[in-house]
Design a protein around this motif. Structure first.
Motif, PDB file in Angstrom:
ATOM      1  N   LEU A   4       0.848  -1.188   0.000  1.00 43.91           N
ATOM      2  CA  LEU A   4       0.000   0.000   0.000  1.00 43.91           C
ATOM      3  C   LEU A   4       0.884   1.239   0.000  1.00 43.91           C
ATOM      4  N   ARG A   5       0.581   2.180  -0.890  1.00 42.99           N
ATOM      5  CA  ARG A   5       1.315   3.441  -0.979  1.00 42.99           C
ATOM      6  C   ARG A   5       0.305   4.584  -0.978  1.00 42.99           C
ATOM      7  N   TYR A   6       0.784   5.781  -0.600  1.00 43.06           N
ATOM      8  CA  TYR A   6      -0.085   6.952  -0.452  1.00 43.06           C
ATOM      9  C   TYR A   6       0.456   8.138  -1.243  1.00 43.06           C
ATOM     10  N   LEU A  15      -1.302  -2.699  -4.882  1.00 48.45           N
ATOM     11  CA  LEU A  15      -1.030  -3.616  -5.981  1.00 48.45           C
ATOM     12  C   LEU A  15      -1.846  -4.894  -5.810  1.00 48.45           C
ATOM     13  N   GLU A  16      -2.285  -5.448  -6.930  1.00 53.29           N
ATOM     14  CA  GLU A  16      -2.920  -6.760  -6.890  1.00 53.29           C
ATOM     15  C   GLU A  16      -1.834  -7.785  -6.583  1.00 53.29           C
ATOM     16  N   GLN A  17      -2.170  -8.823  -5.846  1.00 53.90           N
ATOM     17  CA  GLN A  17      -1.174  -9.805  -5.422  1.00 53.90           C
ATOM     18  C   GLN A  17      -0.476 -10.508  -6.568  1.00 53.90           C
ATOM     19  N   ASN A  18      -1.212 -10.971  -7.548  1.00 55.55           N
ATOM     20  CA  ASN A  18      -0.616 -11.797  -8.599  1.00 55.55           C
ATOM     21  C   ASN A  18      -0.283 -11.039  -9.876  1.00 55.55           C
ATOM     22  N   MET A 103      -1.271  -0.080 -14.315  1.00 52.73           N
ATOM     23  CA  MET A 103      -0.242   0.962 -14.211  1.00 52.73           C
ATOM     24  C   MET A 103       0.652   0.968 -15.440  1.00 52.73           C
ATOM     25  N   LEU A 104       1.131   2.160 -15.781  1.00 50.84           N
ATOM     26  CA  LEU A 104       2.039   2.307 -16.912  1.00 50.84           C
ATOM     27  C   LEU A 104       3.497   2.253 -16.483  1.00 50.84           C
ATOM     28  N   ASP A 105       3.801   2.697 -15.244  1.00 52.24           N
ATOM     29  CA  ASP A 105       5.197   2.776 -14.816  1.00 52.24           C
ATOM     30  C   ASP A 105       5.296   2.506 -13.316  1.00 52.24           C
ATOM     31  N   ASN A 110       6.561   3.363  -6.897  1.00 48.72           N
ATOM     32  CA  ASN A 110       7.666   3.281  -5.945  1.00 48.72           C
ATOM     33  C   ASN A 110       8.012   4.628  -5.312  1.00 48.72           C
ATOM     34  N   LYS A 111       7.663   5.734  -5.959  1.00 51.77           N
ATOM     35  CA  LYS A 111       7.938   7.079  -5.430  1.00 51.77           C
ATOM     36  C   LYS A 111       6.906   7.530  -4.395  1.00 51.77           C
TER      37      LYS A 111
END
Length: 125
Positions: A4-6, A15-18, A103-105, A110-111
């Motif tokens: 999980l990101r904010y 993110l989905e797990q698989n 997602m595209l990138d 990650n940022k």
């Protein structure tokens, strides 16, 4: 692993797990507290299949206190809208997702802030 990101606009992404390039987007508990009781969600069906860039608006949310835009925390294609929320926006007061994306990138993801970083961020704003 906590995936999980904010964002600084108070959206979360999980993110989905698989499938690491697919994710769910919702709004943070902090945002829900600031907004108050949510009474209306406006996310148009026309965004399904469209690419929306990071930082762009994908919908609006109306609460007792105010109306607020919903911003994309990362660039991506809209796969799905949580249609249940359109008729029952109060479900957002729980931890429901709003949209599902491809997602595209991954670098944009990650940022974004971790939970610990987001907690620090919300104490200084």
């Amino acid at each position: 692993m906590n995936n999980l990101r904010y964002s600084k606009n108070h959206e979360w992404i999980r993110l989905e797990q698989n499938e690491k390039n697919k994710a769910y987007i919702g709004i943070s508990t902090f945002a829900k507290k600031e907004l108050g009781d949510i009474v209306y969600l406006d996310v148009e069906n026309s965004i399904i299949g469209k690419e929306i860039k990071e930082g762009k608006v994908f919908g609006t949310i109306e609460a007792v206190k105010t109306v607020s835009d919903l911003f994309m925390p990362v660039s991506g294609y809209i796969i799905e809208i949580n249609k249940e929320l359109l008729s029952k926006p109060e479900l957002l007061n729980k931890n429901s997702w709003i949209i599902r994306i491809k997602m595209l990138d991954i670098k944009e993801y990650n940022k974004l802030m971790s939970l610990e970083e987001y907690k620090k961020y919300t104490t200084i704003i």
